[in-house]
Design a protein around this motif. Sequence first.
Motif, PDB file in Angstrom:
ATOM      1  N   MET A   1       0.887  -1.212   0.128  1.00 57.94           N
ATOM      2  CA  MET A   1      -0.153  -0.145   0.069  1.00 57.94           C
ATOM      3  C   MET A   1       0.801   1.130   0.068  1.00 57.94           C
ATOM      4  SD  MET A   1      -2.943   0.941   2.608  1.00 57.94           S
ATOM      5  CE  MET A   1      -4.214   2.106   2.046  1.00 57.94           C
ATOM      6  N   GLY A   2       1.987   1.098   0.213  1.00 55.63           N
ATOM      7  CA  GLY A   2       3.012   2.407   0.283  1.00 55.63           C
ATOM      8  C   GLY A   2       3.127   2.990   1.462  1.00 55.63           C
ATOM      9  N   LYS A   3       3.623   4.178   1.564  1.00 58.33           N
ATOM     10  CA  LYS A   3       3.786   4.955   2.670  1.00 58.33           C
ATOM     11  C   LYS A   3       2.490   5.336   3.419  1.00 58.33           C
ATOM     12  CE  LYS A   3       8.024   7.378   2.092  1.00 58.33           C
ATOM     13  NZ  LYS A   3       8.904   8.837   2.023  1.00 58.33           N
ATOM     14  N   PRO A   4       2.444   5.480   4.622  1.00 54.94           N
ATOM     15  CA  PRO A   4       1.067   6.059   5.340  1.00 54.94           C
ATOM     16  C   PRO A   4       1.083   7.524   4.917  1.00 54.94           C
ATOM     17  CG  PRO A   4       2.851   5.221   6.898  1.00 54.94           C
ATOM     18  CD  PRO A   4       3.471   5.121   5.651  1.00 54.94           C
ATOM     19  N   LEU A   5      -0.166   7.718   4.795  1.00 54.42           N
ATOM     20  CA  LEU A   5      -0.511   9.275   4.281  1.00 54.42           C
ATOM     21  C   LEU A   5      -0.483   9.941   5.595  1.00 54.42           C
ATOM     22  CD1 LEU A   5      -2.054  11.055   2.592  1.00 54.42           C
ATOM     23  CD2 LEU A   5      -4.408  10.137   3.941  1.00 54.42           C
ATOM     24  N   LEU A   6      -0.653   9.503   6.755  1.00 50.93           N
ATOM     25  CA  LEU A   6      -0.566  10.178   8.068  1.00 50.93           C
ATOM     26  C   LEU A   6       0.683   9.862   8.898  1.00 50.93           C
ATOM     27  CD1 LEU A   6      -4.166  10.108   9.225  1.00 50.93           C
ATOM     28  CD2 LEU A   6      -3.303  11.693   7.754  1.00 50.93           C
ATOM     29  N   THR A   7       1.398  10.712   9.372  1.00 51.03           N
ATOM     30  CA  THR A   7       2.809  10.606  10.064  1.00 51.03           C
ATOM     31  C   THR A   7       2.886  10.768  11.434  1.00 51.03           C
ATOM     32  OG1 THR A   7       3.750  12.541   9.461  1.00 51.03           O
ATOM     33  CG2 THR A   7       3.904  10.702   7.872  1.00 51.03           C
ATOM     34  N   ALA A   8       1.908  11.585  11.890  1.00 47.86           N
ATOM     35  CA  ALA A   8       2.191  12.114  13.297  1.00 47.86           C
ATOM     36  C   ALA A   8       0.773  12.943  13.613  1.00 47.86           C
ATOM     37  CB  ALA A   8       3.385  12.744  13.835  1.00 47.86           C
ATOM     38  N   ILE A   9       0.525  13.289  15.034  1.00 45.68           N
ATOM     39  CA  ILE A   9      -0.539  13.966  15.431  1.00 45.68           C
ATOM     40  C   ILE A   9       0.028  15.433  15.552  1.00 45.68           C
ATOM     41  CG2 ILE A   9      -2.175  15.040  17.291  1.00 45.68           C
ATOM     42  CD1 ILE A   9      -2.854  11.843  17.680  1.00 45.68           C
ATOM     43  N   HIS A  10      -0.420  16.491  14.762  1.00 49.40           N
ATOM     44  CA  HIS A  10       0.349  17.947  14.875  1.00 49.40           C
ATOM     45  C   HIS A  10      -0.201  18.605  16.131  1.00 49.40           C
ATOM     46  CE1 HIS A  10       0.667  22.247  14.006  1.00 49.40           C
ATOM     47  NE2 HIS A  10       2.048  21.723  13.624  1.00 49.40           N
TER      48      HIS A  10
END
Length: 132
Positions: A1-10
């Motif tokens: 599926m590739g890289k996750p769209l979300l990386t952290a909570i801003h």
Amino acid sequence: MGKPLLTAIHHVALICSDYPRSRAFYSETLGLPIVHEVYREARNSWKCDLLVSPGVQLELFSFPDPPPRPSRPEAQGLRHLAFSVPDIDAAVAMLGERGVSCEPIRVDEYTGRRFTFFADPDGLPIELYEAG
């Protein structure tokens, strides 16, 4: 599926009913440093950015007459805000010294981690979760 769209909570945004009281609670009682604060005249609203950890902020807003959010019985949507702490006993003791009462400490049956809840000035449930 590739890289996750979300990386952290801003950030997490909160609207409070009494800005000075909530600002003092989050910055003084909980000890979150203020990064930036501004009065937005067109909205008759304050916005205060508080640092939770590197890259993670809490945005505190005021608006004229915001409606209360139902908390109990539990309503749909966001349920509570949770903060990680290295020592839950020390955190609960510090909050007690600052006039904040916490529920009895419980143990997460799935992770074995200890946690507790307390409320902010508007009754928002806040969880302390002991880090591993």
